[in-house]
Motif scaffolding. Structure first.
Motif, PDB file in Angstrom:
ATOM      1  N   ASN A  17       7.099 -63.506 -75.947  1.00  0.00           N
ATOM      2  CA  ASN A  17       8.158 -63.222 -76.910  1.00  0.00           C
ATOM      3  C   ASN A  17       8.381 -61.733 -77.053  1.00  0.00           C
ATOM      4  O   ASN A  17       9.512 -61.258 -77.152  1.00  0.00           O
ATOM      5  CB  ASN A  17       7.809 -63.835 -78.270  1.00  0.00           C
ATOM      6  CG  ASN A  17       7.916 -65.349 -78.254  1.00  0.00           C
ATOM      7  OD1 ASN A  17       8.653 -65.907 -77.439  1.00  0.00           O
ATOM      8  ND2 ASN A  17       7.183 -66.014 -79.132  1.00  0.00           N
ATOM      9  N   ALA A  18       7.279 -60.966 -77.062  1.00  0.00           N
ATOM     10  CA  ALA A  18       7.413 -59.514 -77.200  1.00  0.00           C
ATOM     11  C   ALA A  18       8.158 -58.927 -76.016  1.00  0.00           C
ATOM     12  O   ALA A  18       8.986 -58.048 -76.168  1.00  0.00           O
ATOM     13  CB  ALA A  18       6.023 -58.885 -77.318  1.00  0.00           C
ATOM     14  N   TYR A 238      20.039 -53.847 -90.350  1.00  0.00           N
ATOM     15  CA  TYR A 238      18.778 -54.604 -90.423  1.00  0.00           C
ATOM     16  C   TYR A 238      18.376 -54.940 -91.849  1.00  0.00           C
ATOM     17  O   TYR A 238      17.683 -55.934 -92.105  1.00  0.00           O
ATOM     18  CB  TYR A 238      17.658 -53.855 -89.701  1.00  0.00           C
ATOM     19  CG  TYR A 238      16.981 -52.759 -90.482  1.00  0.00           C
ATOM     20  CD1 TYR A 238      15.811 -53.000 -91.195  1.00  0.00           C
ATOM     21  CD2 TYR A 238      17.492 -51.458 -90.509  1.00  0.00           C
ATOM     22  CE1 TYR A 238      15.170 -51.999 -91.905  1.00  0.00           C
ATOM     23  CE2 TYR A 238      16.867 -50.451 -91.205  1.00  0.00           C
ATOM     24  CZ  TYR A 238      15.711 -50.713 -91.909  1.00  0.00           C
ATOM     25  OH  TYR A 238      15.085 -49.714 -92.609  1.00  0.00           O
ATOM     26  N   ARG A 239      18.837 -54.137 -92.817  1.00  0.00           N
ATOM     27  CA  ARG A 239      18.473 -54.383 -94.214  1.00  0.00           C
ATOM     28  C   ARG A 239      19.137 -55.643 -94.771  1.00  0.00           C
ATOM     29  O   ARG A 239      18.733 -56.157 -95.824  1.00  0.00           O
ATOM     30  CB  ARG A 239      18.842 -53.178 -95.077  1.00  0.00           C
ATOM     31  CG  ARG A 239      18.025 -51.926 -94.764  1.00  0.00           C
ATOM     32  CD  ARG A 239      18.429 -50.757 -95.657  1.00  0.00           C
ATOM     33  NE  ARG A 239      17.632 -49.578 -95.398  1.00  0.00           N
ATOM     34  CZ  ARG A 239      17.929 -48.663 -94.472  1.00  0.00           C
ATOM     35  NH1 ARG A 239      19.024 -48.821 -93.723  1.00  0.00           N
ATOM     36  NH2 ARG A 239      17.157 -47.614 -94.299  1.00  0.00           N
ATOM     37  N   LEU A 240      20.162 -56.143 -94.095  1.00  0.00           N
ATOM     38  CA  LEU A 240      20.861 -57.333 -94.557  1.00  0.00           C
ATOM     39  C   LEU A 240      20.196 -58.619 -94.100  1.00  0.00           C
ATOM     40  O   LEU A 240      20.549 -59.706 -94.560  1.00  0.00           O
ATOM     41  CB  LEU A 240      22.309 -57.326 -94.033  1.00  0.00           C
ATOM     42  CG  LEU A 240      23.184 -56.141 -94.423  1.00  0.00           C
ATOM     43  CD1 LEU A 240      24.545 -56.249 -93.734  1.00  0.00           C
ATOM     44  CD2 LEU A 240      23.351 -56.069 -95.935  1.00  0.00           C
ATOM     45  N   LEU A 241      19.239 -58.513 -93.187  1.00  0.00           N
ATOM     46  CA  LEU A 241      18.692 -59.695 -92.527  1.00  0.00           C
ATOM     47  C   LEU A 241      17.534 -60.333 -93.281  1.00  0.00           C
ATOM     48  O   LEU A 241      16.717 -59.652 -93.902  1.00  0.00           O
ATOM     49  CB  LEU A 241      18.194 -59.327 -91.127  1.00  0.00           C
ATOM     50  CG  LEU A 241      19.149 -59.500 -89.950  1.00  0.00           C
ATOM     51  CD1 LEU A 241      18.430 -59.146 -88.655  1.00  0.00           C
ATOM     52  CD2 LEU A 241      19.719 -60.910 -89.873  1.00  0.00           C
ATOM     53  N   GLY A 265       6.940 -50.556 -88.912  1.00  0.00           N
ATOM     54  CA  GLY A 265       6.684 -51.688 -89.795  1.00  0.00           C
ATOM     55  C   GLY A 265       7.904 -52.591 -89.914  1.00  0.00           C
ATOM     56  O   GLY A 265       7.784 -53.820 -89.880  1.00  0.00           O
ATOM     57  N   ALA A 266       9.083 -51.985 -90.050  1.00  0.00           N
ATOM     58  CA  ALA A 266      10.323 -52.767 -90.132  1.00  0.00           C
ATOM     59  C   ALA A 266      10.593 -53.483 -88.813  1.00  0.00           C
ATOM     60  O   ALA A 266      11.037 -54.639 -88.797  1.00  0.00           O
ATOM     61  CB  ALA A 266      11.493 -51.850 -90.492  1.00  0.00           C
ATOM     62  N   LYS A 272       8.956 -60.692 -86.287  1.00  0.00           N
ATOM     63  CA  LYS A 272       8.386 -61.906 -86.863  1.00  0.00           C
ATOM     64  C   LYS A 272       9.466 -62.848 -87.386  1.00  0.00           C
ATOM     65  O   LYS A 272       9.283 -64.061 -87.419  1.00  0.00           O
ATOM     66  CB  LYS A 272       7.404 -61.539 -87.982  1.00  0.00           C
ATOM     67  CG  LYS A 272       6.105 -60.922 -87.474  1.00  0.00           C
ATOM     68  CD  LYS A 272       5.192 -60.551 -88.618  1.00  0.00           C
ATOM     69  CE  LYS A 272       3.900 -59.906 -88.106  1.00  0.00           C
ATOM     70  NZ  LYS A 272       3.017 -59.497 -89.231  1.00  0.00           N
ATOM     71  N   MET A 273      10.590 -62.280 -87.831  1.00  0.00           N
ATOM     72  CA  MET A 273      11.719 -63.105 -88.270  1.00  0.00           C
ATOM     73  C   MET A 273      12.367 -63.844 -87.101  1.00  0.00           C
ATOM     74  O   MET A 273      13.076 -64.821 -87.304  1.00  0.00           O
ATOM     75  CB  MET A 273      12.804 -62.231 -88.915  1.00  0.00           C
ATOM     76  CG  MET A 273      12.541 -61.783 -90.313  1.00  0.00           C
ATOM     77  SD  MET A 273      13.992 -60.862 -90.927  1.00  0.00           S
ATOM     78  CE  MET A 273      13.226 -59.891 -92.213  1.00  0.00           C
ATOM     79  N   GLY A 274      12.153 -63.316 -85.886  1.00  0.00           N
ATOM     80  CA  GLY A 274      12.712 -63.973 -84.719  1.00  0.00           C
ATOM     81  C   GLY A 274      13.915 -63.292 -84.102  1.00  0.00           C
ATOM     82  O   GLY A 274      14.635 -63.902 -83.299  1.00  0.00           O
TER      83      GLY A 274
END
Length: 291
Positions: A17-18, A238-241, A265-266, A272-274
Motif C-alpha cells: 500500500n505504501a 487535506y484539512r477538509l478530508l 504526521g499529517a 491511514k485514511m486510505g
C-alpha cells in the motif's frame, strides 16, 4: 493460519500500500527550490516522486508557461533591472500581455520565498512547459529512471477570461496541442479549480484523466453535482478530508489525492485514511511513505 504468518502478511500488505501512494511534488519541490522551475522538478525526481505537480498560464505569444500566477508575484519575482516587484505593480505585470522573451527576463528565484526558509535561492526564470518536459524526460533517460506523471493545473477563472488568460476553449486547445506532441495520455492529468475547464476537457478530450481541485466545504456530492460527472481523481485541501469522505470517493471509483501536505504526521494520518496520494512542497519528507 499461524499468528506469525498473519503478521508477516499484514506487514507485506502495508508495504505494498505504501508503494502505491502517489507522491506528487508541489510546483516541483517548492519547500526546497524555487517553485515551478526546472531545478525544482529535477530535485523532486531525485527525491523519488511519482508525479510532478505544476501550473500553467499563457503568454501573449500563446506559449504555455509554467507559473502559479498569471502575473509576476511580488513575493518571489524581481524585475529585469534587479529590483523586487512591488505588491502594487504585481498584477499589472500580466503574463498574458507579455511575450516569453519578456517573461524570461524576470528572476523568480534569487530572492527566495519567505514562507519556505529551507528553499535554496538561485537566479531562475519561469520556464515554458515544453522545456520542462524536455528537461525532465532527458534527465529520466540519462539516469535510467522510470517514467513519471505530470499533474498539470490550468489556472483560469471567469473573471480572468481574456484578461489574464484566453477563454476556456482556447486555453485548453493550446495546452492540449502541446501535450499531444510531448506525452501519451497516460503520462499526464489535467486539474483545475475552474469546473468549466474540467467540463470542457471531459467533452472535448475524453481520453484524458481529470482531477477536480476542491477548496470549499460543500462536500463531495455537492461538488460532483456542480461538475456534472465523476472525475477520475478528487483533490481537496487535506484539512477538509476525513475517512468517510475518502470511502465515499472510492465508492464512486475516484482516487483521492489531497493538497498541500507538508508535515509527516499529517501525511501518515492521510495514508491511514486510505488516500491514494499526496501533494507536498517537501517530497524529501514524503518519500518515507514509500519505503
Amino acid at each position: 493460519m499461524r499468528l506469525s504468518t498473519i503478521f508477516v502478511l499484514l506487514f507485506l500488505s502495508s508495504l505494498i500500500n505504501a508503494q502505491e501512494i502517489d507522491i506528487q511534488g508541489h510546483r516541483g519541490a517548492r519547500g526546497l527550490l524555487p517553485e515551478n522551475t526546472i531545478p525544482a522538478f529535477i530535485r523532486a525526481i531525485d527525491e523519488g516522486v511519482i508525479t510532478l505537480e505544476l501550473d500553467v498560464v499563457i503568454t501573449k505569444d500563446k506559449q504555455v508557461l509554467v507559473s502559479h500566477e498569471p502575473y509576476m508575484s511580488s513575493l518571489i519575482c524581481s524585475k529585469p533591472d534587479g529590483s523586487p516587484v512591488k505588491s502594487v505593480e504585481s498584477k499589472g505585470l500580466n503574463i498574458y500581455e507579455m511575450t516569453y522573451e519578456e517573461v524570461k527576463s524576470y528572476d523568480c528565484g534569487s530572492r527566495g520565498n519567505p514562507r519556505f526558509g529551507q528553499q535554496q535561492k538561485m537566479v531562475v526564470s519561469k520556464p515554458l512547459l515544453k522545456d520542462v518536459i524536455g528537461a525532465v524526460e532527458k534527465y529520466l533517460d540519462d539516469n535510467d529512471l522510470p517514467e513519471l506523471g505530470y499533474n498539470i493545473e490550468i489556472k483560469s477563472s471567469e473573471k480572468g477570461d481574456n484578461v489574464y488568460h484566453p477563454g476556456v476553449d482556447e486555453f485548453s486547445q493550446i495546452v492540449h496541442d502541446l501535450l499531444k506532441d510531448k506525452l501519451s495520455p497516460d503520462r499526464f492529468t489535467i486539474q483545475s479549480f475552474d469546473f468549466r475547464v474540467l467540463k470542457h476537457w471531459h467533452e472535448a478530450y475524453p481520453d484524458i484523466t481529470l482531477v477536480a481541485l476542491i477548496e470549499n466545504t460543500r462536500g463531495v456530492e455537492s461538488n460532483l453535482n456542480d461538475l456534472g460527472f465523476i472525475p477520475e481523481i478528487y483533490s481537496p485541501n487535506y484539512r477538509l478530508l476525513n475517512k468517510r469522505m475518502v470511502e465515499l470517493c472510492h465508492s464512486k471509483n475516484m482516487k483521492v489525492i489531497p493538497w498541500t501536505v507538508n508535515e509527516l504526521g499529517a501525511m501518515e494520518r492521510l495514508v491511514k485514511m486510505g488516500v491514494d496520494g499526496i501533494i507536498t512542497d517537501y517530497p524529501d519528507r514524503a518519500k518515507v511513505l514509500r519505503q
